[in-house]
Design an enzyme around this catalytic site. Structure first.
Site, PDB file in Angstrom:
ATOM      1  N   CYS A 173     -17.625 -86.429  -3.028  1.00  0.00           N
ATOM      2  CA  CYS A 173     -18.551 -85.261  -3.753  1.00  0.00           C
ATOM      3  C   CYS A 173     -18.173 -86.326  -5.310  1.00  0.00           C
ATOM      4  O   CYS A 173     -19.153 -86.170  -6.125  1.00  0.00           O
ATOM      5  CB  CYS A 173     -18.102 -83.890  -4.204  1.00  0.00           C
ATOM      6  SG  CYS A 173     -18.567 -83.486  -2.709  1.00  0.00           S
ATOM      7  N   HIS A 200     -20.930 -81.859 -10.774  1.00  0.00           N
ATOM      8  CA  HIS A 200     -20.983 -81.369  -9.280  1.00  0.00           C
ATOM      9  C   HIS A 200     -21.558 -79.987  -9.230  1.00  0.00           C
ATOM     10  O   HIS A 200     -20.592 -79.333  -9.420  1.00  0.00           O
ATOM     11  CB  HIS A 200     -20.279 -82.181  -7.997  1.00  0.00           C
ATOM     12  CG  HIS A 200     -20.190 -81.884  -6.992  1.00  0.00           C
ATOM     13  ND1 HIS A 200     -20.774 -82.431  -6.190  1.00  0.00           N
ATOM     14  CD2 HIS A 200     -18.853 -81.599  -6.265  1.00  0.00           C
ATOM     15  CE1 HIS A 200     -21.182 -81.977  -4.814  1.00  0.00           C
ATOM     16  NE2 HIS A 200     -19.349 -81.661  -5.105  1.00  0.00           N
ATOM     17  N   ASN A 230     -24.449 -77.591  -1.328  1.00  0.00           N
ATOM     18  CA  ASN A 230     -23.983 -78.912  -2.393  1.00  0.00           C
ATOM     19  C   ASN A 230     -24.006 -79.273  -1.279  1.00  0.00           C
ATOM     20  O   ASN A 230     -23.863 -79.785  -0.117  1.00  0.00           O
ATOM     21  CB  ASN A 230     -21.594 -78.273  -1.876  1.00  0.00           C
ATOM     22  CG  ASN A 230     -21.217 -79.561  -1.871  1.00  0.00           C
ATOM     23  OD1 ASN A 230     -21.712 -81.034  -2.358  1.00  0.00           O
ATOM     24  ND2 ASN A 230     -20.087 -79.060  -2.319  1.00  0.00           N
TER      25      ASN A 230
END
Ligand code: ACO
Length: 334
Positions: free
Chosen positions: A119, A261, A291
């Site tokens: 990520c 993020h 996500n």
């Protein structure tokens, strides 16, 4: 990392995003695993995610985002010298996914490679791509965060399958010789391999090559210790953001947008609190996408750019964490 080469800098001249059409809502998930819309919303903030079809690999999503960014930058694919893709759901173990994007968009003169920093991938390639241009090695680049996480998710595991989605975002970077135009102010990157097993795909690599056992034990799917990741995410993101601000002499009040993020609204809120930033300046869109790992920051940036919500001179702070562990931040002056 500061740009020590005072003669060159980077400009972001185009942004783009691509989200596959198919949407999987929390209600759809209720029919698949033992979960509820209410649990997912209150624990994560996610309402729906986009899911790619079988004939849409990660490079397809990345190419869609790259083409939009190129159009915004008014560049032809053949003019691009470098393509970097951040992904943990590559088309194949090799060749690297950037080569597949190159083929799809016809960027025949580009050097291509991928970066596997989960990520944090986009924050990593923002620092790497900027450094490669600032050094004079390349005059432009497309940076792409692209993920088809649906391909590495166990759709019977409610603790992970509700969290992730597919999508891609891209930026075009170009070299500038004007210090006033230089957008890259500072990048901070960090890693800690001691926590490599709290967020990983256990099987299918050289540690445990693909086999019937891997398949039977479902080791080819993403596995995560949610609470451990949660705590480390908050501390590493807040620390990376603080160091970036300190090293560049910019106050949190000067930031127009914090673009974190997008993993969980509770993580984002906790980071924002530690940074003491007004929550109206924190961009959150994970209700729509879940996500998407390395794609969350460039997707968010493109939404802000196309929404007319960024003006020249605005300071943007990107901050991320992910499997590895990896983490990092980029400070950009638009
Ligand atoms: N629906 C209903 N119940 C669920 C679900 C679900 N989808 N998932 C878990 N539960 C249950 C658990 O079984 C547990 O039940 P129990 O108390 O009977 O044992 C209960 O909910 C609480 O589970 P926790 O894991 O303690 O829930 P928590 O509040 O920690 O939330 C979550 C879980 C959302 C995963 C959270 O820990 C989190 O967001 N962690 C960070 C994850 C993350 O950000 N990952 C991103 C990195 S990804 C990358 O780098 C690729």
């Amino acid at each position: 990392m500061l740009n020590n080469n005072k003669n060159t800098g980077i400009k972001i001249t185009g942004t783009g995003r691509y989200l596959p059409d198919k949407i999987l809502s929390n209600l759809d998930l209720e029919a698949m695993v033992d979960t509820t819309d209410e649990w997912i919303r209150t624990r994560t903030g996610i309402e729906q995610r986009h899911i790619a079809t079988d004939d849409q690999p990660t490079s397809f999503l990345g190419a869609g985002a790259a083409m939009q960014a190129l159009e915004a930058a008014k560049l032809n694919p053949a003019e691009i010298e470098l393509i970097i893709v951040a992904t943990i759901s590559p088309d194949k173990i090799f060749p690297n996914t950037a080569c597949f994007v190159q083929k799809k968009i016809g960027a025949k003169n580009a050097v291509c490679f991928s970066v596997e920093a989960a990520c944090s991938g986009f924050v990593y390639i923002m620092a790497i791509g900027s450094a490669m241009i600032e050094s004079g090695l390349f005059k432009n680049a497309i940076l792409i965060g692209a993920e088809k996480l649906s391909s590495i998710i166990n759709w019977n595991d409610r603790s992970t399958c509700v969290l992730f989605g597919d999508g891609a975002g891209a930026v075009v970077l170009e070299r500038t010789l004007s210090t006033e135009e230089n957008m890259h102010i500072y990048s901070k990157l960090g890693s800690d391999g001691n926590h490599s097993d709290i967020l990983h795909v256990p099987g299918g690599g050289s540690c445990q090559p693909f086999s019937q056992t891997v398949l039977d034990k479902k080791l080819h799917f993403l596995a995560m210790s949610g609470q451990e990741v949660f705590k480390l995410a908050v501390t590493t993101m807040a620390a990376a953001a603080k160091e970036t601000l300190e090293k560049s002499g910019i106050s949190i009040d000067d930031i127009k947008w914090l673009i974190p993020h997008q993993a969980n609204t509770r993580i984002i809120t906790a980071v924002a609190k530690r940074l003491n930033i007004d929550e109206k300046k924190v961009y959150v869109n994970l209700a729509n996408y879940g996500n998407t790992s390395g794609a969350t920051i460039p997707i968010a940036l493109d939404e802000l750019v196309r929404g007319g919500l960024i003006n020249k001179g605005d300071y943007l702070l990107f901050v991320a964490f992910g499997g590895g562990l990896t983490w990092g931040a980029n400070l950009i002056r638009w």
